[in-house]
Motif scaffolding. Structure first.
Motif, PDB file in Angstrom:
ATOM      1  N   LEU A 267       0.733  -0.961   0.102  1.00  0.00           N
ATOM      2  CA  LEU A 267       0.044  -0.080   0.021  1.00  0.00           C
ATOM      3  C   LEU A 267       0.867   1.269   0.019  1.00  0.00           C
ATOM      4  CD1 LEU A 267      -2.754  -1.076   2.620  1.00  0.00           C
ATOM      5  CD2 LEU A 267      -2.713  -1.288   0.177  1.00  0.00           C
ATOM      6  N   LEU A 268       0.834   1.894  -1.081  1.00  0.00           N
ATOM      7  CA  LEU A 268       1.726   3.139  -1.201  1.00  0.00           C
ATOM      8  C   LEU A 268       0.971   4.212  -0.871  1.00  0.00           C
ATOM      9  CD1 LEU A 268       4.318   4.811  -2.208  1.00  0.00           C
ATOM     10  CD2 LEU A 268       3.228   4.787  -4.516  1.00  0.00           C
ATOM     11  N   VAL A 269       1.302   4.863   0.309  1.00  0.00           N
ATOM     12  CA  VAL A 269       0.426   5.804   0.981  1.00  0.00           C
ATOM     13  C   VAL A 269       1.211   7.351   0.542  1.00  0.00           C
ATOM     14  CG1 VAL A 269      -0.389   6.960   3.231  1.00  0.00           C
ATOM     15  CG2 VAL A 269       0.106   4.322   2.983  1.00  0.00           C
ATOM     16  N   VAL A 270       0.251   8.171  -0.155  1.00  0.00           N
ATOM     17  CA  VAL A 270       0.765   9.443  -0.809  1.00  0.00           C
ATOM     18  C   VAL A 270      -0.084  10.410   0.224  1.00  0.00           C
ATOM     19  CG1 VAL A 270       0.565  10.949  -2.614  1.00  0.00           C
ATOM     20  CG2 VAL A 270       1.168   8.395  -2.891  1.00  0.00           C
ATOM     21  N   ASP A 271       0.462  11.512   0.660  1.00  0.00           N
ATOM     22  CA  ASP A 271       0.010  12.622   1.229  1.00  0.00           C
ATOM     23  C   ASP A 271      -0.803  13.324   0.225  1.00  0.00           C
ATOM     24  OD1 ASP A 271      -0.872  14.736   2.833  1.00  0.00           O
ATOM     25  OD2 ASP A 271       1.046  15.003   3.770  1.00  0.00           O
ATOM     26  N   GLY A 272      -2.224  13.198   0.324  1.00  0.00           N
ATOM     27  CA  GLY A 272      -2.926  13.952  -0.843  1.00  0.00           C
ATOM     28  C   GLY A 272      -3.038  15.367  -0.466  1.00  0.00           C
ATOM     29  N   SER A 273      -2.756  15.863   0.646  1.00  0.00           N
ATOM     30  CA  SER A 273      -2.575  17.538   1.080  1.00  0.00           C
ATOM     31  C   SER A 273      -1.449  17.964   0.182  1.00  0.00           C
ATOM     32  CB  SER A 273      -2.718  17.735   2.424  1.00  0.00           C
ATOM     33  OG  SER A 273      -1.656  17.313   3.116  1.00  0.00           O
ATOM     34  N   ILE A 274      -0.275  17.299   0.081  1.00  0.00           N
ATOM     35  CA  ILE A 274       0.560  17.942  -0.628  1.00  0.00           C
ATOM     36  C   ILE A 274       0.909  17.182  -2.163  1.00  0.00           C
ATOM     37  CG2 ILE A 274       3.185  17.717  -0.419  1.00  0.00           C
ATOM     38  CD1 ILE A 274       3.108  17.377   2.343  1.00  0.00           C
ATOM     39  N   GLY A 275       0.173  16.103  -2.273  1.00  0.00           N
ATOM     40  CA  GLY A 275       0.428  15.601  -3.705  1.00  0.00           C
ATOM     41  C   GLY A 275       1.421  14.775  -4.094  1.00  0.00           C
ATOM     42  N   LEU A 276       1.742  14.252  -5.258  1.00  0.00           N
ATOM     43  CA  LEU A 276       2.895  13.177  -5.244  1.00  0.00           C
ATOM     44  C   LEU A 276       4.053  13.953  -5.625  1.00  0.00           C
ATOM     45  CD1 LEU A 276       2.991  10.153  -6.173  1.00  0.00           C
ATOM     46  CD2 LEU A 276       3.417  10.995  -8.633  1.00  0.00           C
ATOM     47  N   THR A 277       5.047  13.657  -4.874  1.00  0.00           N
ATOM     48  CA  THR A 277       6.341  14.003  -4.766  1.00  0.00           C
ATOM     49  C   THR A 277       7.430  12.958  -5.614  1.00  0.00           C
ATOM     50  OG1 THR A 277       7.064  12.838  -2.671  1.00  0.00           O
ATOM     51  CG2 THR A 277       5.745  14.987  -2.669  1.00  0.00           C
ATOM     52  N   MET A 294       0.410  -3.662  -5.804  1.00  0.00           N
ATOM     53  CA  MET A 294       0.318  -2.415  -5.280  1.00  0.00           C
ATOM     54  C   MET A 294      -0.919  -1.775  -5.521  1.00  0.00           C
ATOM     55  SD  MET A 294       2.952   0.782  -6.393  1.00  0.00           S
ATOM     56  CE  MET A 294       4.302  -0.354  -6.260  1.00  0.00           C
ATOM     57  N   VAL A 295      -1.459  -1.054  -4.356  1.00  0.00           N
ATOM     58  CA  VAL A 295      -2.634  -0.246  -4.249  1.00  0.00           C
ATOM     59  C   VAL A 295      -1.914   1.443  -3.934  1.00  0.00           C
ATOM     60  CG1 VAL A 295      -4.727   0.318  -3.160  1.00  0.00           C
ATOM     61  CG2 VAL A 295      -4.063  -1.917  -3.757  1.00  0.00           C
ATOM     62  N   VAL A 296      -2.355   2.422  -4.591  1.00  0.00           N
ATOM     63  CA  VAL A 296      -1.876   3.761  -4.059  1.00  0.00           C
ATOM     64  C   VAL A 296      -3.034   4.147  -3.477  1.00  0.00           C
ATOM     65  CG1 VAL A 296      -1.298   5.908  -5.055  1.00  0.00           C
ATOM     66  CG2 VAL A 296      -0.612   3.762  -6.362  1.00  0.00           C
ATOM     67  N   VAL A 297      -2.578   4.353  -2.180  1.00  0.00           N
ATOM     68  CA  VAL A 297      -3.680   5.210  -1.334  1.00  0.00           C
ATOM     69  C   VAL A 297      -3.234   6.487  -1.135  1.00  0.00           C
ATOM     70  CG1 VAL A 297      -4.436   5.023   1.061  1.00  0.00           C
ATOM     71  CG2 VAL A 297      -3.920   3.034  -0.115  1.00  0.00           C
ATOM     72  N   LEU A 298      -4.379   7.326  -1.538  1.00  0.00           N
ATOM     73  CA  LEU A 298      -4.205   8.866  -1.500  1.00  0.00           C
ATOM     74  C   LEU A 298      -5.046   9.229  -0.046  1.00  0.00           C
ATOM     75  CD1 LEU A 298      -5.400  10.372  -4.823  1.00  0.00           C
ATOM     76  CD2 LEU A 298      -3.604  10.890  -3.521  1.00  0.00           C
ATOM     77  N   ASN A 299      -4.080   9.467   0.902  1.00  0.00           N
ATOM     78  CA  ASN A 299      -4.469   9.766   2.340  1.00  0.00           C
ATOM     79  C   ASN A 299      -4.730  11.295   2.366  1.00  0.00           C
ATOM     80  OD1 ASN A 299      -5.109   9.155   4.875  1.00  0.00           O
ATOM     81  ND2 ASN A 299      -2.945   9.503   5.596  1.00  0.00           N
ATOM     82  N   LYS A 300      -5.303  11.790   3.538  1.00  0.00           N
ATOM     83  CA  LYS A 300      -5.611  13.110   3.823  1.00  0.00           C
ATOM     84  C   LYS A 300      -6.351  13.962   3.039  1.00  0.00           C
ATOM     85  CE  LYS A 300      -1.059  13.163   6.401  1.00  0.00           C
ATOM     86  NZ  LYS A 300      -0.062  14.037   6.765  1.00  0.00           N
ATOM     87  N   TRP A 301      -7.259  12.880   2.164  1.00  0.00           N
ATOM     88  CA  TRP A 301      -8.057  13.429   1.049  1.00  0.00           C
ATOM     89  C   TRP A 301      -9.244  14.276   1.258  1.00  0.00           C
ATOM     90  CZ3 TRP A 301      -6.404  13.680  -3.638  1.00  0.00           C
ATOM     91  CH2 TRP A 301      -7.565  13.725  -4.830  1.00  0.00           C
ATOM     92  N   ASP A 302      -9.452  14.465   2.734  1.00  0.00           N
ATOM     93  CA  ASP A 302     -10.526  15.456   3.317  1.00  0.00           C
ATOM     94  C   ASP A 302     -10.118  16.596   3.411  1.00  0.00           C
ATOM     95  OD1 ASP A 302      -8.782  14.253   4.932  1.00  0.00           O
ATOM     96  OD2 ASP A 302      -9.810  14.837   6.898  1.00  0.00           O
ATOM     97  N   LEU A 303      -8.481  17.032   3.197  1.00  0.00           N
ATOM     98  CA  LEU A 303      -7.927  18.354   3.451  1.00  0.00           C
ATOM     99  C   LEU A 303      -7.788  18.849   1.796  1.00  0.00           C
ATOM    100  CD1 LEU A 303      -5.042  17.313   5.853  1.00  0.00           C
ATOM    101  CD2 LEU A 303      -7.436  17.976   6.293  1.00  0.00           C
TER     102      LEU A 303
END
Length: 440
Positions: A267-277, A294-303
């Motif tokens: 599970l690749l966790v990506v900080d959605g509030s910052i975006g992909l780096t 693999m599953v890409v997890v866009l976290n903090k999507w509520d922000l």
């Protein structure tokens, strides 16, 4: 029935992780001379003379310190004692008793669980000098050991196993042979991996903080979800090696890479509030190299505010993670739990495709369509002709093509074949391995 649990507690730097590694006969817990290296509680399987049990390594308990990390570490340690069937209280035979030892001993005196007082760093064979003062802790006879050299650990394990056998555990269990799907939660520091791990396992197993690098060990938890077993591994944040400036962080990096090696689904966790780096791309590359689904997890999507901002982030992911374009993208909030359940569906689909076997007849019917389409490679008078195809491996699927001139297959033609395979078969979430062999 789960295995009996032994929690190892004590103040910082008494050698708990070294002790756990010695008893588990492994090198899983991070050992370093710096105080406070272990923060979360980590679980390690051990056995003695065929008798299996689980060891919990905990962070060092400092009763008088009230910084945010120490409160969390102390909480994690006492959660381990609540969970345990037997508690090992480890003290330092060289340094002697201090106030933290006395405070922890007072707490352990009130428990109804068996407690073994173990005096570590007794490195001189036959010498018990200085050990007698530990009787004043009121926890019975102390056991002298040297975790570094292994002195006294055999006798200790005999007594530990005998104590466990006397508990109402209906005997010992062997490890569960049921295959659990191994999931590694990976990503750069502070992307929300520990929050997601805690949410998935419905427990505060990992310390959560807005300080990057809080998690240092790779922490395994096996859980059951809707009748299926999963082993969820929370890993340390991964950065490029040149940015790692502490030995402890380096060991955390190594443990995380080992966790990816063992994982079936990442599970690749990506900080959605910052975006992909760039670091997110690098971590995705680590998992791809090791052949994980693999599953890409866009976290903090509520922000992330507004549909345009969300669409821009998704477009950037599709563009910059094209090399793992097979991975589905799930947008969640680990903090609130919103849409986290979608991850289980994505993991199940990715694992099913990762372990699937495609019948040879279907593959060769597909190859016939490819030949009829006419796209191939030529060099002068030589023309690449694909003769036969079969699947030769799983996890991930490995497809072997037999051709007259396999050396003519270039990267563009490989991508063409992979894209056509993905268009014809359900391969969402899994990488593919394509091989080419000669057949005249």
């Amino acid at each position: 029935m789960p295995l009996p649990i032994v929690a190892v507690v004590g103040r910082p730097n008494v050698g708990k992780s070294t002790f756990v590694n010695r008893l588990a006969q492994a090198d899983e817990a991070i050992v370093h001379e710096m105080r406070g290296v272990t923060r979360d509680r980590s679980y390690h399987e051990a056995d003695w003379n065929g008798q299996h049990f689980t060891l919990i390594d905990t962070g060092g308990i400092e009763m008088g310190t009230e910084d945010s990390f120490q409160r969390s570490i102390r909480s994690q340690a006492f959660l381990a004692t609540d969970e345990a069937d037997l508690i090992v209280f480890l003290v330092d035979g060289k340094a002697g008793i201090n106030t933290d030892d006395e405070e922890v001993a007072r707490i352990l005196q009130r428990t109804d669980k068996p407690v073994m007082l173990v005096v570590n760093k007794m490195d001189t064979p036959g010498s018990l000098e200085g050990m007698w003062e530990f009787y004043q802790l009121g926890l019975g006879d102390p056991w002298p050991v040297s975790a570094t050299h292994g002195l006294g650990t055999g006798d200790l394990l005999d007594a530990l196993v005998a104590t466990l056998k006397e508990l109402p555990l209906e005997g010992f269990d062997t490890p569960d042979d049921s295959p659990a799907v191994r999931i590694a939660i990976i990503g750069r520091p502070n992307a929300g991996k520990s929050s997601l791990a805690n949410r998935l396992i419905d427990d505060e197993r990992s310390i959560v903080s807005d300080v990057a690098g809080t998690t240092r060990d790779a922490i395994d938890t096996t859980i059951e979800h809707e009748g299926r077993l999963y082993t969820v591994v929370d890993t340390a944040g991964l950065r490029r090696k040149s940015q790692i400036d502490q030995d402890v962080e380096y060991y955390g990096f190594v443990r995380a890479m080992r966790a990816i090696d063992r994982a079936q689904v990442a599970l690749l966790v990506v900080d959605g509030s910052i975006g992909l780096t760039n670091e997110d791309q690098r971590v995705a590359g680590y998992a791809l190299e090791r052949g994980c689904a693999m599953v890409v997890v866009l976290n903090k999507w509520d922000l992330v505010e507004g549909p345009e901002a969300k669409a821009a982030i998704r477009e950037r992911i599709a563009d910059r993670l094209m090399f793992v374009g097979f991975a589905p993208v799930v947008a969640i909030s680990a903090l609130t739990g919103k849409k986290v359940l979608r991850i289980w569906e994505a993991v199940d689909e990715a694992f099913a495709n990762y372990s699937q076997e495609i019948p040879t007849s279907r593959l060769n019917s597909w190859l016939q369509e490819i030949r009829e389409f006419g796209h191939t490679v030529s060099q002068g008078r030589k023309i690449l002709r694909m003769k036969y195809v079969t699947q030769t491996g799983t996890c991930p699927p490995q497809i072997c093509f037999f051709a007259n001139h396999p050396d003519m297959v270039d990267d563009n033609f490989k991508r063409y074949l992979e894209n056509r395979l993905r268009a014809s078969f359900n391969l969402v979430g899994t990488p593919l391995r394509l091989k080419f062999k000669r057949k005249d």
